[in-house]
Write a protein that holds these residues in place. Structure first.
Motif: not given
Length: 371
Positions: A60-69
């Motif tokens: 996740r990014s610093r703001d909690g958004v999923v970047v990759a699984r």
């Protein structure tokens, strides 16, 4: 590449890139780790599409958004039934419950991460094919098989399906297409394919076919440029030549969606079975023409690059005959170029010579001169 760095961040090993497929807002990249505790196939999903249940690492990014699984085969979060379909112990228990004894061999024949897999089960010399799809898609898949059969399109018979995401079909009948192609004149083979395509037009369905290759023009061009950096400028010069002609012309018609010689079986000069109608539905007839020509051309290029000149010549003759028959407009030609790029992207890592041949053919069809 970014996906490789993300994999290394997750498991401490970068892995070896095998393939990349567009998916959602990004892609799913496949890597192989050859040895050690993490040996196996790993997948990095940058699509940003939600999954029902997480089955691996989530970055996740610093703001909690999923970047990759990131997951390891067979723990595909979108295909939960895949784990059962390739587990020998689970398959043996299912077989025993059906009063069938003896060892069952499971072999993965095809796998498109996040989308579908095909597993061949063999017991006592009899094959069944398990199609693993997303939960909720199985009924639709079984229905298109039955709709095809009702219209005289010889799709395999459905033996069983489950809403968990499994469709089991029986084996195809006839001589496999690549074998039949060595015995049939190219014109006779294409006559049989045309007859099959005419029958497909009569299938009663509202199902939408697999998305046209024309929907990802930028992606194909960029990936081809990245796969062959020494030819990046040639690949990029295709973009303006393609964008003008990729839009479908005319109403949607029922198509196979992934038509090529490997999907066909022949008997007595006719198509006796057509497999993988999973992709069938309302779509662009030009996509079937382009897919067939692209696959035959790519197969010829791979054989030529490997020094199998006889096989290459035979496949090239089929591709040329199909091009003479079906490449009658700029739209079909543009889609064929994109199919060639798709095959070239997959070939670039392991057979760059074949990838160069495919790029050359793409430039030739698009009438774009190489630098």
């Amino acid at each position: 590449m970014l996906e490789q760095r993300l994999l290394e961040k997750a498991i401490g090993v970068a892995g070896r890139l095998i393939a990349v497929e567009p998916f959602g807002e990004g892609s799913i990249a496949r890597f192989t780790v050859d040895s050690g505790e993490h040996a196996g196939e790993w997948f990095v999903d940058s699509s940003k599409q939600a999954v029902p249940v997480e089955t691996g690492f989530v970055i996740r990014s610093r703001d909690g958004v999923v970047v990759a699984r990131i997951w390891k085969h067979p723990l595909d979060p979108r295909l939960p039934a895949l784990r059962t379909a390739v587990d020998p112990e689970r398959i043996a228990r299912i077989s025993a419950a059906a009063d069938s004894s003896g060892p069952v061999e499971a072999k993965v024949l095809a796998y498109r991460p996040g989308r579908r897999a095909v597993v061949r089960l063999t017991q006592h010399g009899v094959h069944l094919f398990v199609k693993v799809v997303r939960p909720g898609e199985a009924e639709d898949l079984a229905a298109i098989h039955e709709a095809c059969r009702a219209a005289g399109v010889p799709a395999p018979e459905v033996a069983h399906w489950s809403p968990a995401g499994v469709v089991v079909v029986r084996d195809a009948t006839g001589t496999p297409g690549p074998v039949a192609a060595a015995r049939m004149p190219a014109g006779e083979l294409l006559d049989a394919v045309d007859a099959l395509r005419e029958r497909l037009l009569t299938v009663e369905t509202r199902r939408i076919a697999r998305a046209s290759v024309g929907s990802r023009v930028d992606w194909h061009v960029d990936r081809m440029a990245g796969g062959l950096p020494g030819r990046a400028s040639d690949a990029q010069r295709l973009l303006p030549a393609l964008l003008e002609h990729v839009r479908r012309e005319g109403p949607p018609r029922v198509v196979h969606g992934d038509l090529h010689i490997g999907q066909l079986f022949f008997d007595g000069g006719e198509v006796s079975s057509v497999i993988d109608v999973d992709t069938a539905g309302l779509g662009d007839p030009a996509d079937d023409s382009a897919a067939f020509i692209g696959h035959a051309t790519a197969s010829a290029a791979r054989n030529q690059a490997a020094g199998r000149d006889g096989d290459a010549a035979q496949l090239r003759a089929i591709a040329d005959a199909a091009a003479d028959r079906w490449l009658r407009d700029p739209h079909t030609t543009a889609l064929t170029v994109l199919h060639l790029l798709g095959h070239g992207i997959r070939a670039a890592e392991r057979a760059p010579g074949a990838a160069e041949l495919l790029l050359d053919r793409a430039l030739e069809l698009a009438r774009v001169a190489a630098r």
